[in-house]
Design a protein around this motif. Sequence first.
Motif, PDB file in Angstrom:
ATOM      1  N   LEU A  69       0.844  -1.197   0.000  1.00 10.70           N
ATOM      2  CA  LEU A  69       0.000   0.000   0.000  1.00 10.70           C
ATOM      3  C   LEU A  69       0.878   1.246   0.000  1.00 10.70           C
ATOM      4  O   LEU A  69       1.836   1.327   0.764  1.00 10.70           O
ATOM      5  N   MET A  70       0.527   2.188  -0.871  1.00 10.50           N
ATOM      6  CA  MET A  70       1.198   3.493  -0.799  1.00 10.50           C
ATOM      7  C   MET A  70       0.146   4.505  -0.369  1.00 10.50           C
ATOM      8  O   MET A  70      -0.859   4.696  -1.053  1.00 10.50           O
ATOM      9  N   LEU A  71       0.385   5.137   0.756  1.00 11.16           N
ATOM     10  CA  LEU A  71      -0.573   6.115   1.279  1.00 11.16           C
ATOM     11  C   LEU A  71       0.005   7.518   1.148  1.00 11.16           C
ATOM     12  O   LEU A  71       1.112   7.793   1.592  1.00 11.16           O
ATOM     13  N   LEU A  72      -0.783   8.421   0.555  1.00 13.12           N
ATOM     14  CA  LEU A  72      -0.365   9.817   0.435  1.00 13.12           C
ATOM     15  C   LEU A  72      -1.235  10.666   1.337  1.00 13.12           C
ATOM     16  O   LEU A  72      -2.467  10.517   1.330  1.00 13.12           O
ATOM     17  N   TRP A  73      -0.592  11.561   2.086  1.00 14.56           N
ATOM     18  CA  TRP A  73      -1.324  12.332   3.086  1.00 14.56           C
ATOM     19  C   TRP A  73      -0.756  13.745   3.201  1.00 14.56           C
ATOM     20  O   TRP A  73       0.335  14.040   2.701  1.00 14.56           O
ATOM     21  N   SER A  74      -1.524  14.587   3.890  1.00 20.03           N
ATOM     22  CA  SER A  74      -1.098  15.974   4.112  1.00 20.03           C
ATOM     23  C   SER A  74      -1.479  16.392   5.518  1.00 20.03           C
ATOM     24  O   SER A  74      -2.463  15.881   6.063  1.00 20.03           O
ATOM     25  N   VAL A  75      -0.735  17.307   6.067  1.00 19.01           N
ATOM     26  CA  VAL A  75      -1.093  17.813   7.404  1.00 19.01           C
ATOM     27  C   VAL A  75      -2.378  18.645   7.342  1.00 19.01           C
ATOM     28  O   VAL A  75      -3.008  18.886   8.356  1.00 19.01           O
ATOM     29  N   ASP A  76      -2.763  19.098   6.135  1.00 21.21           N
ATOM     30  CA  ASP A  76      -3.983  19.890   5.970  1.00 21.21           C
ATOM     31  C   ASP A  76      -5.190  19.026   5.624  1.00 21.21           C
ATOM     32  O   ASP A  76      -6.133  19.510   5.020  1.00 21.21           O
ATOM     33  N   CYS A  77      -5.164  17.764   5.971  1.00 19.45           N
ATOM     34  CA  CYS A  77      -6.229  16.842   5.559  1.00 19.45           C
ATOM     35  C   CYS A  77      -6.696  16.012   6.756  1.00 19.45           C
ATOM     36  O   CYS A  77      -6.103  14.983   7.068  1.00 19.45           O
ATOM     37  N   PRO A  78      -7.743  16.476   7.458  1.00 20.48           N
ATOM     38  CA  PRO A  78      -8.192  15.733   8.636  1.00 20.48           C
ATOM     39  C   PRO A  78      -8.505  14.249   8.366  1.00 20.48           C
ATOM     40  O   PRO A  78      -8.123  13.399   9.169  1.00 20.48           O
ATOM     41  N   PRO A  79      -9.155  13.887   7.252  1.00 19.29           N
ATOM     42  CA  PRO A  79      -9.422  12.449   7.048  1.00 19.29           C
ATOM     43  C   PRO A  79      -8.149  11.616   6.886  1.00 19.29           C
ATOM     44  O   PRO A  79      -8.160  10.416   7.162  1.00 19.29           O
ATOM     45  N   CYS A  80      -7.064  12.245   6.449  1.00 21.22           N
ATOM     46  CA  CYS A  80      -5.793  11.521   6.316  1.00 21.22           C
ATOM     47  C   CYS A  80      -5.344  10.976   7.668  1.00 21.22           C
ATOM     48  O   CYS A  80      -4.760   9.899   7.757  1.00 21.22           O
ATOM     49  N   PHE A  81      -5.637  11.738   8.722  1.00 21.50           N
ATOM     50  CA  PHE A  81      -5.212  11.329  10.058  1.00 21.50           C
ATOM     51  C   PHE A  81      -5.941  10.065  10.502  1.00 21.50           C
ATOM     52  O   PHE A  81      -5.398   9.244  11.225  1.00 21.50           O
ATOM     53  N   LYS A  82      -7.182   9.930  10.018  1.00 19.25           N
ATOM     54  CA  LYS A  82      -7.945   8.722  10.357  1.00 19.25           C
ATOM     55  C   LYS A  82      -7.296   7.507   9.698  1.00 19.25           C
ATOM     56  O   LYS A  82      -7.243   6.437  10.284  1.00 19.25           O
ATOM     57  N   GLU A  83      -6.807   7.711   8.486  1.00 15.43           N
ATOM     58  CA  GLU A  83      -6.167   6.590   7.789  1.00 15.43           C
ATOM     59  C   GLU A  83      -4.813   6.261   8.437  1.00 15.43           C
ATOM     60  O   GLU A  83      -4.450   5.094   8.572  1.00 15.43           O
ATOM     61  N   LEU A  84      -4.082   7.286   8.851  1.00 15.27           N
ATOM     62  CA  LEU A  84      -2.817   7.050   9.560  1.00 15.27           C
ATOM     63  C   LEU A  84      -3.075   6.274  10.855  1.00 15.27           C
ATOM     64  O   LEU A  84      -2.325   5.381  11.232  1.00 15.27           O
ATOM     65  N   LYS A  85      -4.177   6.626  11.498  1.00 11.10           N
ATOM     66  CA  LYS A  85      -4.531   5.959  12.759  1.00 11.10           C
ATOM     67  C   LYS A  85      -4.844   4.475  12.509  1.00 11.10           C
ATOM     68  O   LYS A  85      -4.414   3.604  13.263  1.00 11.10           O
ATOM     69  N   MET A  86      -5.565   4.221  11.413  1.00  7.57           N
ATOM     70  CA  MET A  86      -5.882   2.834  11.042  1.00  7.57           C
ATOM     71  C   MET A  86      -4.612   2.016  10.841  1.00  7.57           C
ATOM     72  O   MET A  86      -4.496   0.890  11.309  1.00  7.57           O
ATOM     73  N   ILE A  87      -3.675   2.622  10.111  1.00  6.03           N
ATOM     74  CA  ILE A  87      -2.410   1.935   9.832  1.00  6.03           C
ATOM     75  C   ILE A  87      -1.646   1.699  11.130  1.00  6.03           C
ATOM     76  O   ILE A  87      -1.074   0.636  11.350  1.00  6.03           O
ATOM     77  N   SER A  88      -1.698   2.694  11.988  1.00  6.41           N
ATOM     78  CA  SER A  88      -1.042   2.577  13.281  1.00  6.41           C
ATOM     79  C   SER A  88      -1.632   1.395  14.068  1.00  6.41           C
ATOM     80  O   SER A  88      -0.901   0.577  14.635  1.00  6.41           O
ATOM     81  N   ASN A  89      -2.949   1.301  14.078  1.00  2.00           N
ATOM     82  CA  ASN A  89      -3.620   0.197  14.784  1.00  2.00           C
ATOM     83  C   ASN A  89      -3.227  -1.156  14.196  1.00  2.00           C
ATOM     84  O   ASN A  89      -2.899  -2.088  14.933  1.00  2.00           O
ATOM     85  N   LEU A  90      -3.266  -1.237  12.866  1.00  2.00           N
ATOM     86  CA  LEU A  90      -2.931  -2.499  12.198  1.00  2.00           C
ATOM     87  C   LEU A  90      -1.487  -2.906  12.478  1.00  2.00           C
ATOM     88  O   LEU A  90      -1.191  -4.073  12.705  1.00  2.00           O
ATOM     89  N   SER A  91      -0.600  -1.920  12.481  1.00  2.00           N
ATOM     90  CA  SER A  91       0.818  -2.234  12.657  1.00  2.00           C
ATOM     91  C   SER A  91       1.117  -2.711  14.070  1.00  2.00           C
ATOM     92  O   SER A  91       2.139  -3.336  14.315  1.00  2.00           O
ATOM     93  N   GLN A  92       0.209  -2.391  15.000  1.00  2.00           N
ATOM     94  CA  GLN A  92       0.400  -2.900  16.357  1.00  2.00           C
ATOM     95  C   GLN A  92      -0.053  -4.358  16.486  1.00  2.00           C
ATOM     96  O   GLN A  92       0.379  -5.078  17.361  1.00  2.00           O
ATOM     97  N   GLN A  93      -0.934  -4.747  15.554  1.00  2.00           N
ATOM     98  CA  GLN A  93      -1.403  -6.143  15.557  1.00  2.00           C
ATOM     99  C   GLN A  93      -0.451  -7.051  14.785  1.00  2.00           C
ATOM    100  O   GLN A  93      -0.220  -8.184  15.172  1.00  2.00           O
ATOM    101  N   VAL A  94       0.046  -6.544  13.660  1.00  2.00           N
ATOM    102  CA  VAL A  94       0.880  -7.365  12.778  1.00  2.00           C
ATOM    103  C   VAL A  94       2.170  -6.612  12.442  1.00  2.00           C
ATOM    104  O   VAL A  94       2.130  -5.428  12.130  1.00  2.00           O
ATOM    105  N   GLU A  95       3.262  -7.324  12.508  1.00  3.88           N
ATOM    106  CA  GLU A  95       4.546  -6.678  12.192  1.00  3.88           C
ATOM    107  C   GLU A  95       4.848  -6.759  10.712  1.00  3.88           C
ATOM    108  O   GLU A  95       4.363  -7.651  10.020  1.00  3.88           O
ATOM    109  N   GLY A  96       5.650  -5.837  10.229  1.00  7.49           N
ATOM    110  CA  GLY A  96       6.172  -5.894   8.864  1.00  7.49           C
ATOM    111  C   GLY A  96       5.161  -5.661   7.763  1.00  7.49           C
ATOM    112  O   GLY A  96       5.238  -6.274   6.699  1.00  7.49           O
TER     113      GLY A  96
END
Lengths: 414, 171
Positions: B59-86
Motif C-alpha cells: 500500500l502506498m498512502l499519500l497524506w497531508s497535514v492539511d487533511c483531517p481524514p488523512c489522520f484517520k487513515e494514519l490511525k488505522m495503519i497505526s492500529n494495524l501495525s500494532q497487531q501485525v509486524e512488517g
Amino acid sequence: MNQNINITRYIWLTLSALLLLSHTVAAENHKHMTADKGVKTSTQPCQSAEIRCAKTVTSAFAPNGDLWRLWSHDQRLHYQVSADKGQSFSASKQVDIAAENISARNENRPKIAFDKLNGVYLSWARAGEKKYTADVRFSYSADYGKQFSEPVTVNNDNLLTGHSFNELHVSADGQVSIVWLDGRLSYQLRKQGKEANGSAIFLAQANPSKNTAEFTNKQLANGTCVCCRIAIDVNQNAELAVFWRHIFGDNIREFALLTLNKKQQPSLLQISHDHWRINGCPHQGGGLSIDQNNRYHMVWFNQGDKGKGIFYASSIDAGKTLTTPLSIGKQSAQASHPHVIQNQNKVDIVWTQFTGTEHQLWSQSSIDNGKTFAPAKQLAQAKFGADRPFLIKHGNRNYISWQRPQQGHWITAL
Amino acid sequence: MINHDNNKFIIALVAWLMTTLINTTLMAKETAKETAKETAFDAVEFEQIKQLQMGRPWLMLLWSVDCPPCFKELKMISNLSQQVEGLAIVIVNTDEQVEASERQQIIDDYQLQQFQHFYFEDGKNDHNRFVIDPSWYGELPRSYFVDANGKFHGKSGLINEAILSKWLIPN
C-alpha cells in the motif's frame, strides 16, 4: 615481565580497535548529517519577505483604481500598491500589527477589501497550537493603510476548534461580511460522543466605520467539506451569495449555493450533480460572479462518476435552475483550480494545467455572457510550482492574478 | 612501576572510551527511534520503491497535514501495525510548504516510524503527483493498492479498515 608485555599489547590492540570503531560511528553520524544538509541545500527554499517568495498572493482593486496585493511572510502581512494597474508597484510595506501565525497556503489565504471612504479591510485565519484549530481574524484601516486597528477575533464561540477558509466582502459604506468554515458544531457533537462529518458555514457582520465593530455570528449551513475555499459575491439586491463544496448523503461532495435573502432563512440549493463520492479533501473550491442582471456565473471542479473536471454554468434565478454545465480545460492535462468573473457581457474563466514539467495558466472567454466561449488560450507558465489563479475586476476590465513561487507574481489585464 | 602506572592509565582510557562509545551508540539509536527517516520523493525513488516491494501486495498512502481524514487513515495503519509486524506500507507526505518537524511530529504521534516515509520537496508537488499518477488531482487521502505484479489501483478518500487489513494481512 613477558606477561606484562602481553597485557600491554592486548590493551593497545583493544584500544586501537575501539578507536577505529568510534571513528566509524562518528563517520556514520557525519554521513547522516551531510545527507540531511544536502537535502536542505538542494531545495533552497525562498525565504525572504519579498513577494517572489510568497506561497499565495491576494490582489484587489481599491475604488480609486489602485491595485493592492497582499501576502504573508514569517507571521506578518505585507502589501504593495500599484497606481498603474499592476505595471509597477510601490515598495512593500508590512502591516503594523503584532506577529501571529497567519495561514497562507493552498486554499487558505489572507483577504483584502475596501470601502469608498478610504477604508482598507483585512481578514485571515490564525492557526492555533493544536492541529486544526484556528480563529478568523480581522483588522482595518480608516486612513488607507497608514494605520491598522488591533486585530480582533471574528468567531465568537471561544472554542479551540477550526475557524478558517475565510472570505471577506465590504460594501461601499463599510459594512463588513466575513464568511468561513467553522468547526464549532462538530466540536460540540464530538464532545457529546457523537459522530460528526464536515464543517459549518458561519457569517459575521459588522461596520467598524460606524462604530459597530462587534461581529455577530450566524450559521448559514452545516455539513460542508472541511478543506475547500468558499466563494462569495453580492447580487444587485445587495444580498450576499455563498458557493461552496457541501457533503450530500454518504460523502457525496457537490457544490451548493445560497443567497442571504433579507426576508427568509437562507436555503441551500445543490448546483453540481457530478456524484463525487470521497471521504477526503479535494482542496478545490469554486468560483462565483454575479452580473448586473443577477445572473450567477459559477465554476467548479469535481471528479465524480457523472462529471469529471472543471465545469461552468450560470443561473438566472439564484441557483433554482441552471444552464447545462460546460466542460472547461483539458482533463488529461490536470486542468484544475478554476475561477470566474463576469463584467459587462464578458465572462472570463481561468484555471491551471500541468504538463509533467511545467505549470500553465489557461483562460477561456465569452463575449455573449456565457452562452458561447472562444477556444482556450494559454497565458503564462510557471516552473517552480503555482498558486491558484484569481480574477478581479476594475471598471470594465478583468485582470488575472497568479502567484508563481520563486518566479514572481503575475498580474495582467485580459 | 612505570609500566604499572602506564597500564592503569591505559585501562582508564579504555574504560572512558568504551563509555563514550556506548553512549554515542545509544544516543544514535535513541535519535533513530524518535525521528522517522524521511526521503525526498522523486521519479528515481519511486522506481526503487516499486522494485523493492515487487512480488507482494503493498500500500502506498499519500497524506497531508492539511487533511483531517488523512489522520484517520494514519490511525488505522497505526492500529494495524500494532497487531501485525512488517506491513508492506510506504507513506508519502504531499505537503510542500510545511516544516519537516510538523510532519515528523505526526509520524511520531501515530507511531509510524517503522515505515518508509517520503515527502515532496518545495515546488515539486505537481511533478511528483504526475510521476505517481497523471490522473490523480491531489485529493487526499490517496491510497494505492499495488498488487504483487506491480499494478496500481488508486482510491481517493478514507478507505475502509476491513479492506485495508484484507489487503495487507493475507489470511
